[in-house]
Design a protein around this motif. Structure first.
Motif, mmCIF file in Angstrom:
data_model
loop_
_atom_site.group_PDB
_atom_site.id
_atom_site.type_symbol
_atom_site.label_atom_id
_atom_site.label_comp_id
_atom_site.label_asym_id
_atom_site.label_seq_id
_atom_site.Cartn_x
_atom_site.Cartn_y
_atom_site.Cartn_z
ATOM 1 N N ASP A 24 -20.532 8.751 -20.720
ATOM 2 C CA ASP A 24 -20.113 8.976 -19.355
ATOM 3 C C ASP A 24 -20.477 10.474 -19.022
ATOM 4 O O ASP A 24 -19.858 11.536 -19.311
ATOM 5 C CB ASP A 24 -18.396 8.707 -19.214
ATOM 6 C CG ASP A 24 -18.342 9.145 -17.699
ATOM 7 O OD1 ASP A 24 -19.064 9.432 -16.696
ATOM 8 O OD2 ASP A 24 -16.828 8.787 -17.273
ATOM 9 N N ASN A 26 -20.969 11.306 -15.730
ATOM 10 C CA ASN A 26 -20.900 11.535 -14.382
ATOM 11 C C ASN A 26 -19.765 12.701 -14.236
ATOM 12 O O ASN A 26 -19.069 12.753 -14.163
ATOM 13 C CB ASN A 26 -19.986 10.340 -14.189
ATOM 14 C CG ASN A 26 -19.973 10.125 -12.572
ATOM 15 O OD1 ASN A 26 -20.660 10.599 -11.900
ATOM 16 N ND2 ASN A 26 -18.926 9.346 -12.298
ATOM 17 N N ARG A 39 -17.060 16.159 -19.516
ATOM 18 C CA ARG A 39 -17.552 14.931 -20.129
ATOM 19 C C ARG A 39 -18.678 15.069 -21.062
ATOM 20 O O ARG A 39 -18.834 14.267 -22.020
ATOM 21 C CB ARG A 39 -17.863 14.169 -19.031
ATOM 22 C CG ARG A 39 -16.786 13.602 -18.286
ATOM 23 C CD ARG A 39 -16.731 12.503 -17.065
ATOM 24 N NE ARG A 39 -15.928 11.796 -16.639
ATOM 25 C CZ ARG A 39 -15.598 11.111 -15.696
ATOM 26 N NH1 ARG A 39 -16.610 11.256 -14.516
ATOM 27 N NH2 ARG A 39 -14.561 10.381 -15.317
ATOM 28 N N HIS A 62 -24.356 6.982 -15.884
ATOM 29 C CA HIS A 62 -24.635 6.891 -14.637
ATOM 30 C C HIS A 62 -24.161 8.342 -14.040
ATOM 31 O O HIS A 62 -23.512 9.113 -14.776
ATOM 32 C CB HIS A 62 -23.695 5.774 -13.839
ATOM 33 C CG HIS A 62 -22.294 6.076 -13.920
ATOM 34 N ND1 HIS A 62 -21.562 5.874 -14.918
ATOM 35 C CD2 HIS A 62 -21.508 6.580 -12.820
ATOM 36 C CE1 HIS A 62 -20.186 6.239 -14.693
ATOM 37 N NE2 HIS A 62 -20.160 6.553 -13.509
ATOM 38 N N GLY A 64 -22.596 9.440 -10.090
ATOM 39 C CA GLY A 64 -22.265 9.167 -8.704
ATOM 40 C C GLY A 64 -22.559 7.836 -8.491
ATOM 41 O O GLY A 64 -22.575 6.747 -9.277
ATOM 42 N N ARG A 65 -22.724 7.357 -7.303
ATOM 43 C CA ARG A 65 -22.675 5.909 -6.849
ATOM 44 C C ARG A 65 -23.934 5.768 -5.918
ATOM 45 O O ARG A 65 -23.800 5.306 -4.849
ATOM 46 C CB ARG A 65 -21.367 5.443 -6.218
ATOM 47 C CG ARG A 65 -20.416 5.445 -6.977
ATOM 48 C CD ARG A 65 -18.989 4.834 -6.179
ATOM 49 N NE ARG A 65 -18.044 4.598 -7.163
ATOM 50 C CZ ARG A 65 -16.683 4.421 -6.877
ATOM 51 N NH1 ARG A 65 -16.470 4.209 -5.624
ATOM 52 N NH2 ARG A 65 -15.889 4.273 -7.872
ATOM 53 N N ARG A 121 -27.678 3.500 -12.352
ATOM 54 C CA ARG A 121 -27.547 2.826 -11.181
ATOM 55 C C ARG A 121 -28.659 2.894 -10.228
ATOM 56 O O ARG A 121 -28.435 2.844 -8.771
ATOM 57 C CB ARG A 121 -26.143 3.641 -10.346
ATOM 58 C CG ARG A 121 -25.059 2.994 -11.300
ATOM 59 C CD ARG A 121 -23.685 3.407 -10.713
ATOM 60 N NE ARG A 121 -22.548 3.123 -11.755
ATOM 61 C CZ ARG A 121 -21.214 3.599 -11.312
ATOM 62 N NH1 ARG A 121 -20.884 4.478 -10.396
ATOM 63 N NH2 ARG A 121 -20.221 3.238 -12.187
ATOM 64 N N GLY A 157 -14.891 6.479 -19.671
ATOM 65 C CA GLY A 157 -14.599 6.493 -18.145
ATOM 66 C C GLY A 157 -15.185 5.429 -17.405
ATOM 67 O O GLY A 157 -14.991 5.364 -16.216
ATOM 68 N N HIS A 160 -14.041 0.308 -17.644
ATOM 69 C CA HIS A 160 -13.328 -0.597 -16.558
ATOM 70 C C HIS A 160 -14.546 -1.286 -15.786
ATOM 71 O O HIS A 160 -14.138 -2.162 -15.023
ATOM 72 C CB HIS A 160 -12.464 0.020 -15.822
ATOM 73 C CG HIS A 160 -12.740 1.169 -14.946
ATOM 74 N ND1 HIS A 160 -13.500 1.992 -15.452
ATOM 75 C CD2 HIS A 160 -12.286 1.696 -13.816
ATOM 76 C CE1 HIS A 160 -13.732 3.004 -14.640
ATOM 77 N NE2 HIS A 160 -13.161 2.812 -13.576
ATOM 78 N N ARG A 161 -15.751 -0.920 -15.998
ATOM 79 C CA ARG A 161 -16.669 -1.405 -15.364
ATOM 80 C C ARG A 161 -17.564 -2.519 -15.914
ATOM 81 O O ARG A 161 -18.029 -2.477 -17.058
ATOM 82 C CB ARG A 161 -17.877 -0.299 -14.729
ATOM 83 C CG ARG A 161 -17.173 0.683 -14.094
ATOM 84 C CD ARG A 161 -16.809 0.370 -12.698
ATOM 85 N NE ARG A 161 -16.057 1.463 -12.060
ATOM 86 C CZ ARG A 161 -15.043 1.396 -11.278
ATOM 87 N NH1 ARG A 161 -14.455 0.140 -10.923
ATOM 88 N NH2 ARG A 161 -14.753 2.583 -10.443
ATOM 89 N N LYS A 207 -10.883 7.965 -4.332
ATOM 90 C CA LYS A 207 -11.572 6.584 -4.573
ATOM 91 C C LYS A 207 -10.269 5.451 -4.243
ATOM 92 O O LYS A 207 -9.809 5.031 -4.952
ATOM 93 C CB LYS A 207 -11.911 6.108 -5.856
ATOM 94 C CG LYS A 207 -13.143 6.827 -6.113
ATOM 95 C CD LYS A 207 -13.546 6.771 -7.793
ATOM 96 C CE LYS A 207 -14.833 7.483 -8.333
ATOM 97 N NZ LYS A 207 -14.921 7.521 -9.412
ATOM 98 N N ASP A 210 -10.185 1.611 -4.967
ATOM 99 C CA ASP A 210 -10.313 1.417 -6.224
ATOM 100 C C ASP A 210 -8.743 1.513 -7.008
ATOM 101 O O ASP A 210 -8.423 0.887 -7.548
ATOM 102 C CB ASP A 210 -10.989 2.501 -6.868
ATOM 103 C CG ASP A 210 -12.497 1.997 -7.233
ATOM 104 O OD1 ASP A 210 -12.704 1.093 -6.341
ATOM 105 O OD2 ASP A 210 -13.212 2.751 -7.887
ATOM 106 N N GLY A 388 -10.868 8.470 -15.248
ATOM 107 C CA GLY A 388 -9.573 8.361 -14.074
ATOM 108 C C GLY A 388 -9.463 6.815 -13.874
ATOM 109 O O GLY A 388 -8.162 6.298 -14.392
ATOM 110 N N GLY A 389 -10.225 6.067 -13.136
ATOM 111 C CA GLY A 389 -10.062 4.541 -12.968
ATOM 112 C C GLY A 389 -9.727 3.850 -14.269
ATOM 113 O O GLY A 389 -8.924 3.042 -14.459
HETATM 114 O O1 LIG Z 1 -15.993 9.002 -12.727
HETATM 115 C C1 LIG Z 1 -15.506 7.919 -13.129
HETATM 116 O O2 LIG Z 1 -14.283 7.436 -13.102
HETATM 117 C C2 LIG Z 1 -16.319 7.183 -14.197
HETATM 118 O O3 LIG Z 1 -17.623 7.959 -14.484
HETATM 119 C C3 LIG Z 1 -16.498 5.931 -13.445
HETATM 120 O O4 LIG Z 1 -17.422 5.992 -12.226
HETATM 121 P P1 LIG Z 1 -17.260 4.976 -11.211
HETATM 122 O O5 LIG Z 1 -15.984 4.781 -10.565
HETATM 123 O O6 LIG Z 1 -18.363 5.300 -9.968
HETATM 124 O O7 LIG Z 1 -17.599 3.738 -11.725
#
Ligand SMILES: O=C(O)[C@H](O)COP(=O)(O)O
Ligand SMILES: Nc1ncnc2c1ncn2[C@@H]1O[C@H](COP(=O)(O)OP(=O)(O)OP(=O)(O)O)[C@@H](O)[C@H]1O
Length: 408
Positions: A24, A26, A39, A62, A64-65, A121, A157, A160-161, A207, A210, A388-389
């Motif tokens: 991760d 990100n 991270r 990854h 961002g989105r 992504r 992180g 959960h995806r 988010k 989410d 987080g998520g």
């Molecule tokens: O930042 C996060 O919680 C993780 O890297 C997952 O990212 P995402 O919520 O865009 O899937």
């Protein structure tokens, strides 16, 4: 159920083998500067263990989105550069993810080196809901590992995806749990199996949908849920208040109304802000004022006002709850902490966590970045999670695709 560990993989021998590692990376950026490298540092030990043992490491990650196509601002370049600075081994970045650049860079990779593939992504198949599409992308990632590859999931992180680089590759290669995932899961498992009460959950961030989806199962588990950040406005709207131009997910209002009703029966108390800092616009130097949470449209900025932080009364009330807790889990900044003028709420919550005798967990990329950029040290908290998520979904007891796919 248990997963194969990284140590087992190392014991099998990795010299000369291509090992695909999901990390991760990100991280928050300011232009091309990494503003918090937590991270990256957390991902380093597994990469170092593998390169030390002579593996050729292909890192997938990854940032961002992005919308399934390359976009400069979501390039992993800044993260890969920072990783290269910190690592004691050679790290390069491929210009694409599974294209010609990645193939030729992988082919010339030497034992003990790491190649970061560009943002997974950038390919829409990574996050596709269609199993065949995700599978086709996973096949291309796996093909980079040749005939004797293996997969290590170290991206807590993202567990959960159900994404190709997290889930589908693990169904195609011998797969192992990275040390970061292992440590994170151990801490959260302890938190769920031996929860000391009062158990206070603090939620914020941006988010909104989410996180709202996740907190359903915290009702009845947590004693108190403190609601700040972007999601507070959906709670205010659910109580019939106007929120001017603040972040609002209108379709989530009935969901929140249902939560509020269920919480009352389940013995969980939602604490919603009583005051909010409202700004004229979304900017660091925006004019701003503190107003009652039920009078946001009554600020000087009228319907244009944007709530960017919890107010001081709310921060004090949240801090009281936190100081009286035996367990605190916090995900999501209370406001737009990146702007000094709107960082007071997040700072107050971080401070309260450092002052409670309870066990504290801070989860999330931006939440961890917030406590660090506001001057707190990692060791002032019980645990700083990279997810987080992911940690929220773990705490609510949900099966996480990136973990269950590794189970033997
Ligand atoms: O930042 C996060 O919680 C993780 O890297 C997952 O990212 P995402 O919520 O865009 O899937
Ligand atoms: N009132 C608000 N309006 C808009 N954005 C907000 C508000 N409050 C907080 N934020 C933003 O929320 C962002 C962080 O949200 P996010 O949900 O991504 O948290 P996180 O800790 O990174 O969790 P995860 O790891 O799940 O991504 C910050 O960039 C912050 O500026």
């Amino acid at each position: 159920m248990t997963s194969h560990t990284l140590n087992e993989l190392i014991a099998e021998g990795v010299r000369g083998r291509y090992i695909l590692v999901r990390s991760d990376l990100n991280v928050p950026l300011d232009g091309s500067t990494v503003t918090d490298d937590g991270r990256i540092k957390a991902s380093l030990p597994v990469l170092a263990k593998l390169t030390d043992a002579g593996a050729r490491v292909l890192v997938t990650a990854h940032l961002g989105r992005p919308k399934g196509a390359p976009e400069d601002k979501y390039s992993l370049r800044p993260a890969a550069d920072r990783l290269a600075e910190l690592a004691g081994f050679k790290v390069t970045l491929a210009a694409d993810t599974v294209g010609d650049a990645a193939k030729s860079a992988a082919a010339s990779l030497q034992d003990g080196e790491a190649l970061v593939l560009e943002n997974v992504r950038f390919d829409a198949r990574e996050t596709s809901k269609d199993d065949a599409e995700r599978g086709a992308f996973a096949d291309e990632l796996v093909a980079l590992t040749g005939s004797n590859g293996a997969y290590v999931d170290d991206a807590f992180g993202a567990v959960h995806r159900k994404h190709a680089s997290v889930y589908d590759v693990a169904t195609r290669l011998p797969s192992y749990q990275g040390d970061l995932v292992h440590t994170e899961v151990e801490v959260l498992r302890k938190l769920t199996t031996d929860t000391q009460r009062p158990y206070v959950v603090v939620l914020g961030g941006s988010k909104v949908s989410d996180k709202l989806a996740v907190i359903a199962n915290l009702i009845g588990k947590a004693d108190t849920i403190l609601v700040g950040g972007g999601m507070l406005f959906t709670f205010l709207a659910a109580r019939g208040h106007k929120v001017a131009s603040s972040l609002l997910e209108e379709d989530q209002i009935p969901v929140v109304q249902d939560y509020l009703k269920r919480a009352a029966d389940a013995g969980t108390v939602f604490v919603v802000p009583t005051d909010v800092v409202v700004a004229e616009k979304f900017a660091a130097d925006a004019a701003h004022e503190t107003v009652a949470a039920d009078a946001i449209e009554g600020s000087s900025f009228g319907a244009q006002g944007i709530g960017l932080d919890i107010g001081p009364d709310t921060a004090a009330a949240f801090a009281e709850q936190i100081k009286g807790a035996r367990t605190v889990f916090w995900n999501g900044p209370m406001g737009v902490f990146e702007f000094e003028a709107f960082s007071a709420g997040t700072r107050a919550i971080a401070q309260a966590l450092t002052e409670t005798d309870g066990f504290t967990v801070v989860g999330g990329g931006d939440s961890a970045a917030a406590v660090r950029t506001l001057g707190f040290a990692d060791d002032q908290f019980g645990h700083i999670s990279t997810g987080g998520g992911a940690s929220l979904e773990y705490l609510e007891g949900k099966e996480l695709p990136g973990l269950s796919v590794l189970d033997r």
